[in-house]
Design a protein around this motif. Structure first.
Motif, PDB file in Angstrom:
ATOM      1  N   GLU A  10       7.984   9.421   2.976  1.00  0.00           N
ATOM      2  CA  GLU A  10       7.288  10.324   2.050  1.00  0.00           C
ATOM      3  C   GLU A  10       5.853   9.869   1.823  1.00  0.00           C
ATOM      4  N   GLU A  11       5.636   8.562   1.776  1.00  0.00           N
ATOM      5  CA  GLU A  11       4.281   8.035   1.587  1.00  0.00           C
ATOM      6  C   GLU A  11       3.383   8.418   2.759  1.00  0.00           C
ATOM      7  N   HIS A  14       2.544  12.161   2.625  1.00  0.00           N
ATOM      8  CA  HIS A  14       1.511  12.442   1.622  1.00  0.00           C
ATOM      9  C   HIS A  14       0.141  11.993   2.108  1.00  0.00           C
ATOM     10  N   ASN A  65       2.215  21.712  -1.856  1.00  0.00           N
ATOM     11  CA  ASN A  65       2.232  20.454  -2.599  1.00  0.00           C
ATOM     12  C   ASN A  65       1.228  20.496  -3.755  1.00  0.00           C
ATOM     13  N   LYS A  69       2.427  20.482  -7.801  1.00  0.00           N
ATOM     14  CA  LYS A  69       1.949  19.479  -8.757  1.00  0.00           C
ATOM     15  C   LYS A  69       1.235  20.143  -9.926  1.00  0.00           C
TER      16      LYS A  69
END
Length: 199
Positions: A10-11, A14, A65, A69
């Protein structure tokens, strides 16, 4: 046997989205290439395609995304028990605070929607509608006279407010003579002061 995900899956995803948004904002959606994005992300093209199979997939992921957020921040800030004027102030601040360090993602949202499929556009529009609805509900509480059958002005006023917020990235600079929070107050006061004059 299914391949297991890396611990930093996931890092990495992103990080690639942040880099891709930078490349798209700098180069434009048409000129930006997957090779440029891979280079900026410091990953191989093969790894980039493993995470995102196409430019369209990247664009959708950036916008989805970014808006998710934003919606989460707005939902956290929205307290129906608060007086409508303060509720509006809190919602505007949630938007402008969330836009901090997200200029590239915001540019992609504003400029690249046409690159998406109808299904992807529908998903994005659904999030946008939910966000707009929170603001229109609050503005309706501030001035119920906006929402009459004879002169339905609630949506024009709501979208005028979004015009102020969505284009702030064009001129606002952190570290300038006013802070982001100052401008949130300016935008709120403009709406609250002007809304009373709208008939």
């Amino acid at each position: 046997m299914a391949r297991t995900r890396a611990n930093d899956f996931e890092e990495k995803k992103h990080s690639i989205l942040v880099s891709a948004a930078t490349v798209f904002a700098d180069q434009g959606m048409d000129k930006a290439s997957m090779a440029q994005i891979a280079s900026h992300s410091q990953v191989s093209k093969a790894l980039l395609y493993h995470y995102y199979p196409s430019k369209d997939a990247l664009i959708f992921a950036i916008i989805e995304n970014h808006l998710t957020k934003l919606e989460q921040a707005i939902e956290a800030a929205d307290k129906p028990e608060v007086e409508p004027e303060q509720r509006l102030r809190d919602l505007i601040w949630a938007i402008l605070d969330n836009y901090k360090d997200a200029d590239n993602e915001h540019k992609v949202q504003l400029n690249a929607l046409s690159a998406l499929s109808d299904e992807q556009k529908a998903e994005i529009h659904a999030i946008e509608r939910r966000i707009v609805k929170r603001f229109s509900n609050t503005l309706d509480q501030v001035n119920p006279d906006l929402n009459t059958p004879e002169r339905p002005l609630l949506m024009p006023v709501t979208m005028s407010l979004f015009g102020m917020m969505n284009w702030v990235y064009m001129w606002f600079r952190d570290g300038g003579p006013i802070t982001r929070e100052d401008y949130a107050d300016v935008a709120t006061n403009l709406v609250l002061g002007g809304i009373k004059a709208v008939r």
